[in-house]
Design a protein around this motif. Structure first.
Motif, PDB file in Angstrom:
ATOM      1  N   ARG A  54       0.820  -1.133  -0.017  1.00 12.61           N
ATOM      2  CA  ARG A  54      -0.207   0.064  -0.017  1.00 12.61           C
ATOM      3  C   ARG A  54       1.034   1.022  -0.030  1.00 12.61           C
ATOM      4  NH1 ARG A  54      -5.184   1.689   2.157  1.00 12.61           N
ATOM      5  NH2 ARG A  54      -6.062  -0.400   1.411  1.00 12.61           N
ATOM      6  N   ILE A  55       1.930   1.237   0.859  1.00 13.28           N
ATOM      7  CA  ILE A  55       2.792   2.493   0.819  1.00 13.28           C
ATOM      8  C   ILE A  55       3.574   2.621  -0.438  1.00 13.28           C
ATOM      9  CG2 ILE A  55       4.612   3.400   2.070  1.00 13.28           C
ATOM     10  CD1 ILE A  55       3.953   2.096   4.685  1.00 13.28           C
ATOM     11  N   ASN A  56       4.069   1.397  -1.035  1.00 12.17           N
ATOM     12  CA  ASN A  56       4.844   1.515  -2.203  1.00 12.17           C
ATOM     13  C   ASN A  56       4.018   2.013  -3.236  1.00 12.17           C
ATOM     14  OD1 ASN A  56       7.379   0.947  -0.757  1.00 12.17           O
ATOM     15  ND2 ASN A  56       7.337  -1.104  -1.625  1.00 12.17           N
ATOM     16  N   GLY A  57       2.815   1.721  -3.302  1.00 12.43           N
ATOM     17  CA  GLY A  57       2.079   2.127  -4.308  1.00 12.43           C
ATOM     18  C   GLY A  57       1.469   3.479  -4.230  1.00 12.43           C
ATOM     19  N   GLN A  58       1.426   3.981  -3.256  1.00 11.44           N
ATOM     20  CA  GLN A  58       0.996   5.450  -2.952  1.00 11.44           C
ATOM     21  C   GLN A  58       2.257   6.249  -3.335  1.00 11.44           C
ATOM     22  OE1 GLN A  58      -1.658   6.932  -2.399  1.00 11.44           O
ATOM     23  NE2 GLN A  58      -2.850   5.153  -2.561  1.00 11.44           N
ATOM     24  N   LEU A  59       3.627   5.765  -3.144  1.00 12.03           N
ATOM     25  CA  LEU A  59       4.637   6.468  -3.430  1.00 12.03           C
ATOM     26  C   LEU A  59       4.819   6.515  -5.075  1.00 12.03           C
ATOM     27  CD1 LEU A  59       7.456   7.707  -2.601  1.00 12.03           C
ATOM     28  CD2 LEU A  59       8.317   5.420  -2.424  1.00 12.03           C
ATOM     29  N   SER A  60       4.523   5.355  -5.495  1.00 14.22           N
ATOM     30  CA  SER A  60       4.596   5.130  -7.097  1.00 14.22           C
ATOM     31  C   SER A  60       3.634   6.250  -7.669  1.00 14.22           C
ATOM     32  CB  SER A  60       4.389   3.698  -7.484  1.00 14.22           C
ATOM     33  OG  SER A  60       4.154   3.775  -9.030  1.00 14.22           O
ATOM     34  N   VAL A  61       2.496   6.340  -7.142  1.00 11.53           N
ATOM     35  CA  VAL A  61       1.526   7.302  -7.727  1.00 11.53           C
ATOM     36  C   VAL A  61       1.954   8.653  -7.635  1.00 11.53           C
ATOM     37  CG1 VAL A  61      -0.814   8.144  -7.446  1.00 11.53           C
ATOM     38  CG2 VAL A  61      -0.484   5.905  -7.446  1.00 11.53           C
ATOM     39  N   ALA A  62       2.523   8.975  -6.430  1.00  5.70           N
ATOM     40  CA  ALA A  62       3.084  10.483  -6.013  1.00  5.70           C
ATOM     41  C   ALA A  62       4.268  10.745  -7.027  1.00  5.70           C
ATOM     42  CB  ALA A  62       3.400  10.516  -4.584  1.00  5.70           C
ATOM     43  N   LEU A  63       5.123   9.696  -7.303  1.00 10.74           N
ATOM     44  CA  LEU A  63       6.216  10.125  -8.040  1.00 10.74           C
ATOM     45  C   LEU A  63       5.891   9.706  -9.654  1.00 10.74           C
ATOM     46  CD1 LEU A  63       8.867   8.034  -6.445  1.00 10.74           C
ATOM     47  CD2 LEU A  63       8.916  10.411  -6.606  1.00 10.74           C
ATOM     48  N   ASP A  64       4.900   9.247 -10.018  1.00 10.24           N
ATOM     49  CA  ASP A  64       4.216   8.646 -11.390  1.00 10.24           C
ATOM     50  C   ASP A  64       5.592   7.913 -11.901  1.00 10.24           C
ATOM     51  OD1 ASP A  64       2.715   8.634 -13.416  1.00 10.24           O
ATOM     52  OD2 ASP A  64       3.324  10.382 -14.455  1.00 10.24           O
ATOM     53  N   ASP A  65       6.157   7.096 -11.126  1.00 15.36           N
ATOM     54  CA  ASP A  65       7.316   6.177 -11.529  1.00 15.36           C
ATOM     55  C   ASP A  65       7.501   5.092 -10.773  1.00 15.36           C
ATOM     56  OD1 ASP A  65       9.870   4.963 -12.288  1.00 15.36           O
ATOM     57  OD2 ASP A  65      10.897   7.044 -12.576  1.00 15.36           O
ATOM     58  N   PRO A  66       6.982   3.954 -10.970  1.00 14.52           N
ATOM     59  CA  PRO A  66       7.104   2.745 -10.289  1.00 14.52           C
ATOM     60  C   PRO A  66       8.584   2.204  -9.919  1.00 14.52           C
ATOM     61  CG  PRO A  66       6.213   2.194 -12.109  1.00 14.52           C
ATOM     62  CD  PRO A  66       6.204   3.530 -12.337  1.00 14.52           C
ATOM     63  N   TYR A  67       9.338   2.557 -10.989  1.00 17.82           N
ATOM     64  CA  TYR A  67      10.808   1.955 -10.944  1.00 17.82           C
ATOM     65  C   TYR A  67      11.527   2.843  -9.935  1.00 17.82           C
ATOM     66  CZ  TYR A  67       8.991  -0.016 -14.994  1.00 17.82           C
ATOM     67  OH  TYR A  67       8.495  -0.656 -16.114  1.00 17.82           O
ATOM     68  N   THR A  68      11.288   4.153  -9.894  1.00 18.76           N
ATOM     69  CA  THR A  68      12.036   5.236  -9.074  1.00 18.76           C
ATOM     70  C   THR A  68      11.494   4.701  -7.460  1.00 18.76           C
ATOM     71  OG1 THR A  68      12.460   6.762 -10.429  1.00 18.76           O
ATOM     72  CG2 THR A  68      12.615   7.333  -8.236  1.00 18.76           C
ATOM     73  N   ALA A  69      10.278   4.498  -7.331  1.00 15.57           N
ATOM     74  CA  ALA A  69       9.701   4.109  -6.148  1.00 15.57           C
ATOM     75  C   ALA A  69      10.065   2.964  -5.420  1.00 15.57           C
ATOM     76  CB  ALA A  69       7.999   4.034  -6.282  1.00 15.57           C
ATOM     77  N   PRO A 257       7.670  13.511  -3.158  1.00 12.93           N
ATOM     78  CA  PRO A 257       6.718  13.798  -2.411  1.00 12.93           C
ATOM     79  C   PRO A 257       7.300  14.238  -0.914  1.00 12.93           C
ATOM     80  CG  PRO A 257       6.711  11.307  -2.663  1.00 12.93           C
ATOM     81  CD  PRO A 257       7.718  12.156  -3.488  1.00 12.93           C
ATOM     82  N   THR A 258       6.368  14.948   0.139  1.00 12.05           N
ATOM     83  CA  THR A 258       6.813  15.497   1.375  1.00 12.05           C
ATOM     84  C   THR A 258       6.246  14.759   2.440  1.00 12.05           C
ATOM     85  OG1 THR A 258       4.933  16.778   1.240  1.00 12.05           O
ATOM     86  CG2 THR A 258       7.108  17.815   0.428  1.00 12.05           C
ATOM     87  N   GLU A 259       5.344  13.888   2.073  1.00 12.74           N
ATOM     88  CA  GLU A 259       4.827  13.089   3.106  1.00 12.74           C
ATOM     89  C   GLU A 259       5.737  11.697   3.906  1.00 12.74           C
ATOM     90  OE1 GLU A 259       3.552  13.363   0.435  1.00 12.74           O
ATOM     91  OE2 GLU A 259       1.318  13.897   0.306  1.00 12.74           O
ATOM     92  N   PRO A 260       5.958  11.809   5.196  1.00 13.52           N
ATOM     93  CA  PRO A 260       7.261  11.022   5.476  1.00 13.52           C
ATOM     94  C   PRO A 260       6.756   9.625   5.382  1.00 13.52           C
ATOM     95  CG  PRO A 260       6.858  12.935   7.250  1.00 13.52           C
ATOM     96  CD  PRO A 260       5.808  12.956   6.080  1.00 13.52           C
ATOM     97  N   TRP A 261       5.588   9.155   5.728  1.00 15.06           N
ATOM     98  CA  TRP A 261       5.115   7.864   5.898  1.00 15.06           C
ATOM     99  C   TRP A 261       5.323   7.267   4.363  1.00 15.06           C
ATOM    100  CZ3 TRP A 261       1.097   6.012   2.803  1.00 15.06           C
ATOM    101  CH2 TRP A 261       0.202   7.035   1.926  1.00 15.06           C
TER     102      TRP A 261
END
Length: 367
Positions: A54-69, A257-261
């Motif tokens: 769930r966390i990595n999925g949200q990071l991927s969306v925020a970055l618009d880049d699943p590989y960097t996430a 993204p700036t959200e620490p979680w």
């Protein structure tokens, strides 16, 4: 170690026997962890996997880049482990033991590359999920984990040696497949490209392989931290290469993204990778994989109940599939009959049985 001992037969005439050394044997699951504790931990680690997704999925969306996430998740976990290793002497000593075992060929070189399976897993998420959906992706992953768990237990890849596919294990595996299919049935729709179903299936097999070889590394290192560190070094290296190749063609994310979680995925990965390496010897690859599936379903159900969304209400299929997954773990964990023993070679204490396993991956340690 002689050939007869390696094959699990009685020693040659004149050699030591089980009668002469009645206490020099080891069970396949030789471990100080009670079974119920190992099962509970495996379920918890499975739940951690779901939370990390769930966390990595949200990071991927925020970055618009699943590989960097994915690279950030693995990389942050590696940084955490390096910090802990700097103050944890047993972890550093474990690295020395692993290097020595590799040099003496007591540990196959490819067993330290479990992190590649983790890197492949997160890469297939980026390639498949957007096309076939989370439901079909999950079914393919679980199918791969189940097949891999049965095969790797059969050949004795894990640190506990061979675990034949008993009726209860096979039935439990089938129940787990039915559980995940039931739980996500409402989300399955349309036809899916065969190739994009094969990729996560292979990733599921790789996940089971990763748990087995990480358990081997942990057994040699005598430290779950060491096994996790090696896993993260390999996985991070692979994902950095993937990230750079992708960035060369698609560019870098516009902003972080700036959200620490959103950066906690690596920390969770440290916990369940080290934990799985610690308990795979007790449970075996198959039951560990089934516990992971059940734990993920329980965590997903809890998230849906505590943090519900308007477009995905909790349905009967989700609750029923989760309950069936827990039943599958219980069924697969049932033992019938007495445990079989493997005679420890002369001159070795029971504690040395681990070294014997590592020197002879095919040695029978049946349960």
């Amino acid at each position: 170690m002689n050939e007869n001992t390696q094959q699990g037969h009685a020693p040659a005439e004149g050699g030591p026997t089980a009668i002469e050394h009645p206490h020099r044997h080891a069970h396949v699951e030789r471990s100080g962890i009670p079974l119920w504790v190992a099962l509970a931990l495996a379920l918890l680690f499975g739940a951690s996997t779901a939370l990390q997704s769930r966390i990595n999925g949200q990071l991927s969306v925020a970055l618009d880049d699943p590989y960097t996430a994915a690279a950030i998740s693995f990389g942050s976990g590696l940084v955490i482990l390096l910090i802990v290793l700097s103050v944890w002497r047993p972890g550093r000593a474990g690295l020395v033991r692993v290097a020595g075992a590799l040099r003496r060929r007591e540990l196959a070189w490819w067993m330290v590359f479990g992190g590649l399976a983790g890197a492949w897993f997160v890469t297939t998420q980026g390639l498949s999920v957007g096309v076939i959906g989370v439901a079909l992706f999950t079914i393919a992953i679980v199918a791969g984990q189940t097949v891999g768990g049965i095969v790797f237990d059969l050949v004795g890849l894990g640190p506990g040696g061979r675990r034949p596919p008993s009726l209860t294990r096979v039935f439990g595996a089938l129940l787990a497949l039915a559980a995940i299919a039931w739980a996500v049935s409402a989300q399955v729709a349309g036809d899916a490209p065969v190739l994009l179903m094969v990729l996560p299936f292979i990733a599921g097999i790789g996940s089971a392989w990763q748990q087995a070889v990480n358990g081997r590394v942990k057994a040699v290192a005598e430290s779950a931290l060491t096994a996790a560190l090696i896993n993260f070094v390999v996985g991070t290296t692979a994902l950095l290469v993937v990230m750079l190749v992708h960035a060369a063609s698609a560019g870098w994310p516009a902003a972080m993204p700036t959200e620490p979680w959103l950066y906690l995925g690596g920390a969770l990965g440290c916990i369940f990778i080290a934990g799985q390496a610690m308990i795979v010897r007790r449970l075996g690859v198959l039951i560990l994989a089934l516990c992971g599936v059940a734990g993920q379903l329980v965590a997903a159900l809890a998230l849906d109940l505590l943090l519900p969304t308007a477009d995905r209400p909790v349905g009967l299929a989700t609750v029923g599939g989760t309950a069936l997954a827990l039943v599958a773990v219980g069924v697969a964990s049932i033992r019938w009959g007495r445990r079989k023993h493997a005679v420890t070679p002369a001159g070795q204490l029971p504690a040395d049985a681990l070294v014997s396993d590592l020197e002879t991956p095919g040695v029978t340690r049946a349960s």
